[in-house]
Design a protein around this motif. Sequence first.
Motif, PDB file in Angstrom:
ATOM      1  N   TYR A 156       0.826  -1.207   0.000  1.00  8.64           N
ATOM      2  CA  TYR A 156       0.000   0.000   0.000  1.00  8.64           C
ATOM      3  C   TYR A 156       0.860   1.256   0.000  1.00  8.64           C
ATOM      4  N   GLU A 157       0.265   2.342  -0.474  1.00  6.22           N
ATOM      5  CA  GLU A 157       0.980   3.609  -0.513  1.00  6.22           C
ATOM      6  C   GLU A 157       0.082   4.712   0.033  1.00  6.22           C
ATOM      7  N   ARG A 158       0.669   5.614   0.792  1.00  3.00           N
ATOM      8  CA  ARG A 158      -0.109   6.700   1.389  1.00  3.00           C
ATOM      9  C   ARG A 158      -0.633   7.658   0.319  1.00  3.00           C
ATOM     10  N   VAL A 159      -1.906   7.985   0.396  1.00  3.34           N
ATOM     11  CA  VAL A 159      -2.503   8.930  -0.546  1.00  3.34           C
ATOM     12  C   VAL A 159      -3.200  10.018   0.269  1.00  3.34           C
ATOM     13  N   ASN A 160      -2.962  11.263  -0.091  1.00  2.00           N
ATOM     14  CA  ASN A 160      -3.659  12.369   0.574  1.00  2.00           C
ATOM     15  C   ASN A 160      -4.994  12.605  -0.097  1.00  2.00           C
ATOM     16  N   ILE A 161      -6.029  12.688   0.703  1.00  3.95           N
ATOM     17  CA  ILE A 161      -7.361  12.982   0.172  1.00  3.95           C
ATOM     18  C   ILE A 161      -7.520  14.495   0.298  1.00  3.95           C
ATOM     19  N   LYS A 162      -7.187  15.196  -0.776  1.00  5.75           N
ATOM     20  CA  LYS A 162      -7.080  16.661  -0.703  1.00  5.75           C
ATOM     21  C   LYS A 162      -8.396  17.327  -0.318  1.00  5.75           C
ATOM     22  N   ARG A 163      -9.489  16.794  -0.871  1.00  2.98           N
ATOM     23  CA  ARG A 163     -10.773  17.420  -0.573  1.00  2.98           C
ATOM     24  C   ARG A 163     -11.501  16.721   0.580  1.00  2.98           C
ATOM     25  N   GLY A 164     -10.813  15.808   1.224  1.00  2.55           N
ATOM     26  CA  GLY A 164     -11.465  15.009   2.254  1.00  2.55           C
ATOM     27  C   GLY A 164     -11.908  15.810   3.465  1.00  2.55           C
ATOM     28  N   LYS A 165     -13.060  15.456   3.996  1.00  2.18           N
ATOM     29  CA  LYS A 165     -13.564  16.117   5.212  1.00  2.18           C
ATOM     30  C   LYS A 165     -13.343  15.222   6.430  1.00  2.18           C
ATOM     31  N   MET A 173      -3.921   0.560  -2.234  1.00  2.00           N
ATOM     32  CA  MET A 173      -3.202  -0.492  -2.960  1.00  2.00           C
ATOM     33  C   MET A 173      -2.306   0.105  -4.041  1.00  2.00           C
ATOM     34  N   ARG A 174      -1.049  -0.253  -3.994  1.00  2.00           N
ATOM     35  CA  ARG A 174      -0.116   0.286  -4.989  1.00  2.00           C
ATOM     36  C   ARG A 174      -0.512  -0.167  -6.392  1.00  2.00           C
ATOM     37  N   ASP A 175      -0.990  -1.388  -6.517  1.00  2.00           N
ATOM     38  CA  ASP A 175      -1.372  -1.902  -7.832  1.00  2.00           C
ATOM     39  C   ASP A 175      -2.489  -1.075  -8.453  1.00  2.00           C
ATOM     40  N   LEU A 176      -3.342  -0.517  -7.608  1.00  2.44           N
ATOM     41  CA  LEU A 176      -4.412   0.343  -8.118  1.00  2.44           C
ATOM     42  C   LEU A 176      -3.820   1.669  -8.607  1.00  2.44           C
ATOM     43  N   LEU A 177      -2.946   2.232  -7.792  1.00  2.00           N
ATOM     44  CA  LEU A 177      -2.377   3.540  -8.137  1.00  2.00           C
ATOM     45  C   LEU A 177      -1.547   3.466  -9.415  1.00  2.00           C
ATOM     46  N   MET A 204     -13.820   0.414  -0.316  1.00  2.00           N
ATOM     47  CA  MET A 204     -13.161   0.266   0.993  1.00  2.00           C
ATOM     48  C   MET A 204     -12.198  -0.915   0.982  1.00  2.00           C
ATOM     49  N   GLY A 205     -12.402  -1.810   0.030  1.00  2.00           N
ATOM     50  CA  GLY A 205     -11.503  -2.949  -0.093  1.00  2.00           C
ATOM     51  C   GLY A 205     -10.221  -2.626  -0.842  1.00  2.00           C
ATOM     52  N   THR A 206      -9.974  -1.357  -1.131  1.00  2.00           N
ATOM     53  CA  THR A 206      -8.726  -1.005  -1.812  1.00  2.00           C
ATOM     54  C   THR A 206      -7.769  -0.289  -0.870  1.00  2.00           C
ATOM     55  N   VAL A 207      -8.162  -0.172   0.414  1.00  2.00           N
ATOM     56  CA  VAL A 207      -7.280   0.512   1.370  1.00  2.00           C
ATOM     57  C   VAL A 207      -6.819  -0.464   2.445  1.00  2.00           C
ATOM     58  N   TRP A 208      -5.747  -0.103   3.120  1.00  2.00           N
ATOM     59  CA  TRP A 208      -5.195  -0.990   4.147  1.00  2.00           C
ATOM     60  C   TRP A 208      -5.972  -0.882   5.451  1.00  2.00           C
ATOM     61  N   ASP A 209      -6.173   0.339   5.919  1.00  2.00           N
ATOM     62  CA  ASP A 209      -6.738   0.516   7.255  1.00  2.00           C
ATOM     63  C   ASP A 209      -8.183   1.007   7.191  1.00  2.00           C
ATOM     64  N   ARG A 210      -9.091   0.074   7.049  1.00  4.45           N
ATOM     65  CA  ARG A 210     -10.510   0.436   7.033  1.00  4.45           C
ATOM     66  C   ARG A 210     -10.975   0.914   8.401  1.00  4.45           C
TER      67      ARG A 210
END
Lengths: 308, 571
Positions: A156-165, A173-177, A204-210
Motif C-alpha cells: 500500500y501507498e499513502r494517498v492524501n485525500i485533498k478534498r477530504g472532510k 493499494m499500490r497496484d491500483l495507483l 473500501m476494499g482497496t485501502v489498508w486501514d478500514r
Amino acid sequence: MSRDEYTRRDFIRRALGLGLAAYGLGKGLKLAGGESAAEAAGKPTVVVARNRKPAELVRAAVDALGGMGKFVKRGNTVLVKPNIGWARKPEQAATTNPEVVAEVVRLCKAAGARQVKVMDHAVDRPDQVILSMTGIQAAATAAGAAVSMASSPALYERVNIKRGKALKQTDVMRDLLRADVFINVPIAKVHSSTVLTLGLKNLMGTVWDRGAWHGSASLDQAIADYLTEIKPDLVILDAVRILLTNGPKGPGRTKDLSLVAAGTDSLAVDAYGATLFGKRPEEIGHLARAREMGVGEIDLRRITIKNV
Amino acid sequence: MTYRRLRGLRRACQLLFFTAFVALFALAVYPIRTPVPPDIFLRSDPLIALSTMVSLRRIVLPLLWFALPVAGASIVLGRVFCGWVCPMGTAIDIGERVAHLRGRRPSQAPPWRRLKFYVLVGLLGMMALPVAHRSARELGLSQSVGLSAIYVMDPIALITRTFALAGTPAAQWLARYSSDTVTGWTYADFADRHPLLLRALSPVQLGLSAVARPVYFRAGLLTFAVFVGIIALGRVARRFWCRNLCPLGALLGAMGKWSALRLAVSDRCTRCLRCVNECKMGAITENPKAYLGAECIQCHACAAVCAEGAISVTLGSRQVGRETEVRLDRRRLLGSLGAGLAAAVLLKVDWGAKRSAAGVLKVSSSRLLRPPGALAEDEFVTACVRCGECMKVCPTNALQPAVGEGGLEALGTPVLVPRIGPCAQQCNACGQVCPTRAIEPFRPEEKAHLFMGTAAVNRSTCIAWSSDRTCLVCDEACSYNAISQVVENGRQAPVVHEDICVGCGICEWVCPVEPLGAIHVGSAGDRRHLSREEQRRLREMAAEPVDQTAGEAGRGGGRAEGAAGSPYPGL
C-alpha cells in the motif's frame, strides 16, 4: 463556515445543471431518442442489461457503453476490484459473481490489456479459503488474470485525500495507483452499517486501514471523501443475484435479478443500484454525502438509464 | 556390503527421513492434502504414545497404529530409530558437523548417561498422579487423568515445535524479504514471469507478501534457544542429548535390551581404540568387546573404521557377550519417580481451587480460549505435547502458545488469540494434525456448535455505543449471525447473542478500536466438557436473533425484510 461555501457552489452547480438538463431535454426531444444529446448535456448514463447469462450481461452492458476498447488500450495494465471480501459461496451472493469477474477480465484481455490484476483486501480470513470458496480465483485465473489479495501493508501507498472532510489520508493499494485502468466490479447487497453496499462501499476494499474510516468523524463521509481522490474508470455492478438480509456477509435471503448495471459515473451506477432494493438514493448516507462533494449524480431524473 | 557403504546408506536414510519430516511439516497447510498424516513422526513416537495413554488412562488408537511398529522395531533392532530415523538426531549430527563440534575426548566425557532413564521415570511418575478429572466427575464417572510433561523432553515434539514456532516465521520472513525487497515483484509480476515458481511455492504458502500473511509466534525465540542449546551441547560430548538426556532414547534403549542386532568383535581386535573414539554415543568403553547395548544407535561407524575388520554386525549372534547395560541405581530410580510425583503435585496446587464446568481453573485468565474440538481442560493439558503443529497449520495464525493463560501446567499449549487472527469458519486443520487427539478431529459444519467462548462488547469503548459514529464491523464480519444491532437513543449498536456465539473471535479481530478492540472473547461460554451432541442440542435450542431495526426506514433498514418488493419503484 463550510456550509456557506457549500450553498454557493451548490447553487451555481444546480443552476448550471438545470440549465443544461433543460437544454438536453429539449435537444433530446428534438432528436427523439437522443442519448448522444443527453451525454453532450453531461447527463450520466447507466446501462442496464437484463435477463441473460452473467457473462452475456457484462458483454451487453459494456458494448452499450461503447465497448471495452473505449476504456482499455493496447498494452494497458488493468486493476479489477470485485468484492472478494468474505468466505462465502457464489450462490450466497456475498461476493461478486465469478462469471461476471471472468467476463470483465476476458473483455480487458480482448481489448489488448497487457496485464489484468484482480485484487481485493478481504475482511474475512484466511485469504486462500476466500479466494477458492468465492470461485473468483478459479474463474478469473482461467480468463487470464492474476488474482491475489493485498494482505500486507507493504503493498500500500499513502494517498492524501485533498478534498477530504472526514478522511485526510489513507493507504491505497499500490497496484491500483499504478494501474492504467481501474474497473470496480461490486455486488449489490444490503449492509448492516451503511444500509447498502454498492460501488462506493466496495472501494473500501482497496485501502489498508478500514478501521480508521470507522473511527473517523463519519463513515459515510469517509466513503464519499475517498471517491474525490480515487475514481474508477468503469463500474460494473453485479446484481445477478442480490443479498437482501444479513448483509454484507450473510448468509441471508437472496433474490435473482439477472441484472448488470454499468457506467462511468460511480455515483449514478450506485443510485440506480439503490432502486433495486426499493431505496431512494438519498436514503443511502454515503451516496448523499458523495453527491454533496460533487463527484457524481444521484438524482435519477438526471441519469439516463439505458436498458439493453 | 562393506561397513563404509553401510555408513553411507545410513546417512542417506537419515537425510531421507529428515527431508520427509521437513516436507510433511511444510506441507501441513490448510486444506491438508498430504499423502500421509503430516504428524506421522509424532504419532510414531512410542514415548508420546505411552505418555498420552498412561496419563489419559485410555487407548488412543491413532497413536497406537504408528507407534507400535516403531516400538516393535526397537525391540528387535535396538535404538535403530535414533541412528537412522530421528529428525532430532539428524539435526544434531548436521549441527555438530557444520559447527565442528567434536566433544571432549571419550575419557573426559561426563558420565551422565543414566540421567535420561531418571528423566523417563520421573516423567512416568508425573503421569501416575491421579488427578480427578473434573468433567468426568461431573458426569458421574470416577475417571482420573495424570499430568504429562513429556513435551519438555520428547525430541520429536521438541524439533516439531522449533520448526513451527521459530522455523515458519523465519522462512516466511526470508521469502518475503527476498520477494519484496530484493526483487520488488508483486504477485502479478510473479504470475507473469515465474508462474512455475509461484505454483511451487503455493502449496507451502511461503511468504510472498501477496501469497501469505507473515506469521508470528510468541515464545518462538525461547523454543529456538532450547534447540540451539541442545545442539551446542555437542561441545561437551557428541550427541550429548541422545546419550544423556533424551527420554525417548532411554525408552527405546530399554526396549531394545534383548535386541537381536549386535556387534561381534573377533580376536583380530588390536585394541587400537579407533572405534572408541569414533562412537558418537560413547557406547564403547575401553574394552570393545563390552559395549553398552542400550546406548548403541546402530550407526556401525565402529565397524567402518576398524582397520583390522574385527567388528561385525550380526543378527542374533550370542558369541560375544556385551556389558549388561547402564547400571541404574534403584534408590535413584525410586527417587526420580517420587520427584516426578511431587512435581505433578506442585503443578496441581490448584486442587480445591474453583474450576469452570469445562475444567478451566477460575483463577486462570479469562482469555484461555482453546481450539474447537479440544478436550476438556484437564485432559487437554495432559494430552497436548506442545508440538506446535496446530499453530503451524492454523491459516490465520490465531493459535499461539499459551504463556500464562492456563497457568504453569498449560505452558505452550495452543490458545486462540483473536486479536492476532480469528478461528476461520471453514477450517478444521488443527483437528487433523493433532497427534495425540488433544484436539479431536471435527467437521467445519460442526463449528457452529463447538463453543470455545463468548464475545462481549465493551460499551464504554465501542465506537457505536460510546459515540454517535457508525460502526458495526463486528456484526458485518460475524460468521454465525451471532451479533445483531439494537437501536439505542436513535443509534445502532451491536449486541452479542450468547447462545449462538461460539467465540471464533472474528469480531475481536476486525474491531477497529485500537489497540485491543472493544469486543472481547472470553472463556465464559467454553462448553468443551459437554459432548458434541449435547453442544449441538444447545445450539438448536437457541432462539434466532431478532433485529430491533428490522423493518425500520432509513438507517438500519438495510436488514429490512421485503425491502426489495418491487425492484424499480424509483423509475
